[in-house]
Design a protein around this motif. Structure first.
Motif, PDB file in Angstrom:
ATOM      1  N   MET A 102      63.898  56.805  10.977  1.00  0.00           N
ATOM      2  CA  MET A 102      64.031  57.423   9.643  1.00  0.00           C
ATOM      3  C   MET A 102      65.493  57.609   9.235  1.00  0.00           C
ATOM      4  O   MET A 102      65.907  58.699   8.859  1.00  0.00           O
ATOM      5  CB  MET A 102      63.309  58.786   9.624  1.00  0.00           C
ATOM      6  CG  MET A 102      61.902  58.770  10.151  1.00  0.00           C
ATOM      7  SD  MET A 102      60.843  57.739   9.123  1.00  0.00           S
ATOM      8  CE  MET A 102      59.398  57.562  10.188  1.00  0.00           C
ATOM      9  N   THR A 103      66.300  56.561   9.355  1.00  0.00           N
ATOM     10  CA  THR A 103      67.701  56.683   8.943  1.00  0.00           C
ATOM     11  C   THR A 103      67.784  56.594   7.416  1.00  0.00           C
ATOM     12  O   THR A 103      66.893  55.995   6.775  1.00  0.00           O
ATOM     13  CB  THR A 103      68.549  55.544   9.533  1.00  0.00           C
ATOM     14  OG1 THR A 103      68.036  54.311   9.007  1.00  0.00           O
ATOM     15  CG2 THR A 103      68.469  55.511  11.052  1.00  0.00           C
ATOM     16  N   PRO A 104      68.851  57.146   6.821  1.00  0.00           N
ATOM     17  CA  PRO A 104      68.989  57.027   5.363  1.00  0.00           C
ATOM     18  C   PRO A 104      68.920  55.569   4.905  1.00  0.00           C
ATOM     19  O   PRO A 104      68.303  55.252   3.884  1.00  0.00           O
ATOM     20  CB  PRO A 104      70.363  57.647   5.089  1.00  0.00           C
ATOM     21  CG  PRO A 104      70.604  58.580   6.233  1.00  0.00           C
ATOM     22  CD  PRO A 104      69.920  57.969   7.416  1.00  0.00           C
ATOM     23  N   GLY A 111      62.328  52.211   0.100  1.00  0.00           N
ATOM     24  CA  GLY A 111      62.239  52.550  -1.321  1.00  0.00           C
ATOM     25  C   GLY A 111      62.519  51.345  -2.206  1.00  0.00           C
ATOM     26  O   GLY A 111      61.847  51.137  -3.222  1.00  0.00           O
ATOM     27  N   GLU A 112      63.511  50.539  -1.800  1.00  0.00           N
ATOM     28  CA  GLU A 112      63.844  49.372  -2.633  1.00  0.00           C
ATOM     29  C   GLU A 112      62.708  48.340  -2.596  1.00  0.00           C
ATOM     30  O   GLU A 112      62.368  47.741  -3.614  1.00  0.00           O
ATOM     31  CB  GLU A 112      65.172  48.758  -2.154  1.00  0.00           C
ATOM     32  CG  GLU A 112      66.352  49.620  -2.570  1.00  0.00           C
ATOM     33  CD  GLU A 112      67.667  49.282  -1.840  1.00  0.00           C
ATOM     34  OE1 GLU A 112      68.655  49.981  -2.100  1.00  0.00           O
ATOM     35  OE2 GLU A 112      67.672  48.350  -0.983  1.00  0.00           O
ATOM     36  N   TRP A 365      60.742  62.751   4.517  1.00  0.00           N
ATOM     37  CA  TRP A 365      61.799  62.265   3.593  1.00  0.00           C
ATOM     38  C   TRP A 365      61.331  60.987   2.904  1.00  0.00           C
ATOM     39  O   TRP A 365      61.601  60.768   1.730  1.00  0.00           O
ATOM     40  CB  TRP A 365      63.108  62.022   4.354  1.00  0.00           C
ATOM     41  CG  TRP A 365      63.544  63.216   5.143  1.00  0.00           C
ATOM     42  CD1 TRP A 365      63.500  64.519   4.725  1.00  0.00           C
ATOM     43  CD2 TRP A 365      64.021  63.242   6.483  1.00  0.00           C
ATOM     44  NE1 TRP A 365      63.947  65.344   5.730  1.00  0.00           N
ATOM     45  CE2 TRP A 365      64.278  64.596   6.806  1.00  0.00           C
ATOM     46  CE3 TRP A 365      64.281  62.259   7.436  1.00  0.00           C
ATOM     47  CZ2 TRP A 365      64.771  64.978   8.049  1.00  0.00           C
ATOM     48  CZ3 TRP A 365      64.779  62.630   8.667  1.00  0.00           C
ATOM     49  CH2 TRP A 365      65.013  63.978   8.977  1.00  0.00           C
ATOM     50  N   ILE A 366      60.623  60.145   3.662  1.00  0.00           N
ATOM     51  CA  ILE A 366      60.077  58.917   3.065  1.00  0.00           C
ATOM     52  C   ILE A 366      59.131  59.283   1.940  1.00  0.00           C
ATOM     53  O   ILE A 366      59.147  58.691   0.856  1.00  0.00           O
ATOM     54  CB  ILE A 366      59.296  58.116   4.136  1.00  0.00           C
ATOM     55  CG1 ILE A 366      60.256  57.414   5.068  1.00  0.00           C
ATOM     56  CG2 ILE A 366      58.344  57.118   3.492  1.00  0.00           C
ATOM     57  CD1 ILE A 366      59.554  56.573   6.108  1.00  0.00           C
TER      58      ILE A 366
END
Ligand code: HEM
Length: 415
Positions: A102-104, A111-112, A365-366
């Motif tokens: 779960m890295t930024p 998301g992209e 976060w995802i």
């Protein structure tokens, strides 16, 4: 020692299945107490709700997860041998594996892919008749998460895998054919992914570095051993299944935009407002009703005794609707988050506490990122109508989506 209010029924399992999300909350209101005892699955259990209860529940010294989850949930939703049922150093090690995915950068990439896929689908939706949003997003997220996780998925298999993933999510709280469909779906999906793990380890199906497939296939436990391939499959499913489950929140976000149209403008203009809107969707709409643990060592809390081994259920939905935390909890009001710092035990649709040390959802976060992107797509990338249909949420059902998961018509792209 204070006496704990008790449910009078000899066993409340059926009442729990029937009352759904309101099971714990209704009883807390009836007894005037955020704690009561009951019997679930023919065994005594303690039910809790509220912020102090959440803080207690996520104390690893007092609770453990081994054998906490009912079998019907393991058989369908979570699988057996995965991170959800681990404790202590074993849990920390396995959870670190998830958090390393779960890295930024990885979250942005997911998301992209999601935005690209959404925007690619708009022309097809334009020409089509009514679009069933839940089914459509289920397929879309299945394609996106497999691409992101490094799991090869031919176009011909998208529908089948999406149906399987939905079946697992919909099965734990139902009886009869829908439950067995979820059980069968899990069996098939675990077989599919166990074979993929084996091919990846043997070098026949290389996984992109840092992808969920690579991380899980190569993960070594504290003793330096690879995960057994069936457990690795359960953990890979712990990434694929919940990303697809985010489609429920996306349907809820679309419903909220429909019911509160003034927010369409506001979320479009400002990222912070969009985040508040998404947080209110996660607070207000029903998802997982509760989390389960067992007492590790006997202890007393607020004058009540918790005996060793007792199953304890924390009301996630009820805590998100607790009037002492959320004034007028039954109103959808994103601006309740304006200027408010939410601590880790207040807003708990995906569990509470710390992501690494405890069982709080690895994909929170995802989830928030995908929801914000969906809201942007719904308000800027396309126009659509919502024809008359039954949009009532049934809080007795888990999951509580509208009957056909929201139909959109007359979709037009804005590009
Ligand atoms: C649809 C939105 C989601 C909801 C409502 C949700 C909810 C939850 C809840 C309630 C828990 C259990 C907390 C507890 O046991 O105390 C959990 C755990 C977990 N979730 Fe999620 N989740 C979502 C999305 C995701 C995503 C997108 C992923 C991964 C990509 C994910 C992966 C996990 C994992 C691995 C755990 C187990 C953590 C542990 O036991 O330490 N979830 N989630």
């Amino acid at each position: 020692m204070a006496s704990m209010p008790a449910d009078r029924s000899p066993d409340s399992t059926l009442a729990l299945l029937r009352s759904g999300y309101r099971f714990i909350g209704e009883r807390c209101e009836r007894y005037g107490s955020d704690i009561f005892r009951t019997r679930i699955l023919l065994a005594p259990a303690i039910c809790l709700r509220g912020r102090p209860a959440a803080e207690l529940f996520y104390d690893n010294e007092r609770f453990e997860r081994a054998n906490a989850m009912p079998l019907r949930v393991q058989r369908t939703l979570t699988g057996r041998g995965g991170v959800q049922g681990l404790d202590g150093p074993e849990h920390r090690d396995r959870k670190a594996m998830f958090m390393s995915i779960m890295t930024p950068t990885a979250i942005r990439r997911l998301g992209e892919l999601f935005d690209d896929e959404w925007q690619t689908r708009i022309p097809a939706w334009e020409g089509a008749g009514p679009v069933l949003l839940y089914d459509e997003l289920g397929r879309l997220l299945t394609r996106v998460v497999c691409a992101w996780a490094g799991v090869p998925l031919p176009a011909s298999q998208v529908e089948r895998r999406a149906v399987e993933l939905h079946a697992m999510i919909e099965a734990p709280a139902v009886v009869g054919p829908r439950h067995w469909r979820g059980w069968l779906a899990r069996h098939r999906a675990e077989r599919w992914l166990a074979a993929l793990i084996e091919r990846t380890r043997a070098g026949f199906s290389p996984a992109p570095t840092g992808s969920a497939l690579a991380v899980i296939a190569e993960h070594r436990d504290r003793r330096g051993k690879l995960l057994p391939r069936r457990i690795a499959a359960v953990e890979l499913l712990n990434v694929l299944r919940p990303v697809v489950a985010v489609d429920q929140y996306l349907v809820f976000a679309a419903l909220a935009l429909h019911d509160h149209p003034a927010w369409r403008e506001r979320v479009r203009d400002d990222d912070e407002t969009a985040e508040q809107f998404v947080q209110e969707v996660r607070r207000y709409y029903p998802f997982f009703p509760m989390a389960a643990a067992r007492v590790r060592h006997p202890f007393d809390w607020q004058g009540h005794h918790f005996p060793r081994g007792r199953r304890v259920l924390l009301d996630l939905y009820g805590t998100n609707h607790h009037p002492s935390l959320w004034p007028q909890p039954e109103l959808f009001r994103p601006d309740r988050f304006t200027g408010r710092r939410v601590d880790p035990f207040e807003l708990i649709p995906q569990g509470g506490g710390d992501h690494w040390a405890g069982h709080r959802c690895a994909g929170e976060w995802i989830t928030i990122d995908l929801m914000k992107r969906a809201v942007a797509n719904l308000t800027t990338a396309m126009r659509y109508d919502i024809p008359a249909q039954n949009l009532a949420l049934d809080l007795h059902r888990m999951p509580a989506l509208p009957p056909i998961g929201l139909t959109l018509t007359n979709i037009r792209g804005t590009a």
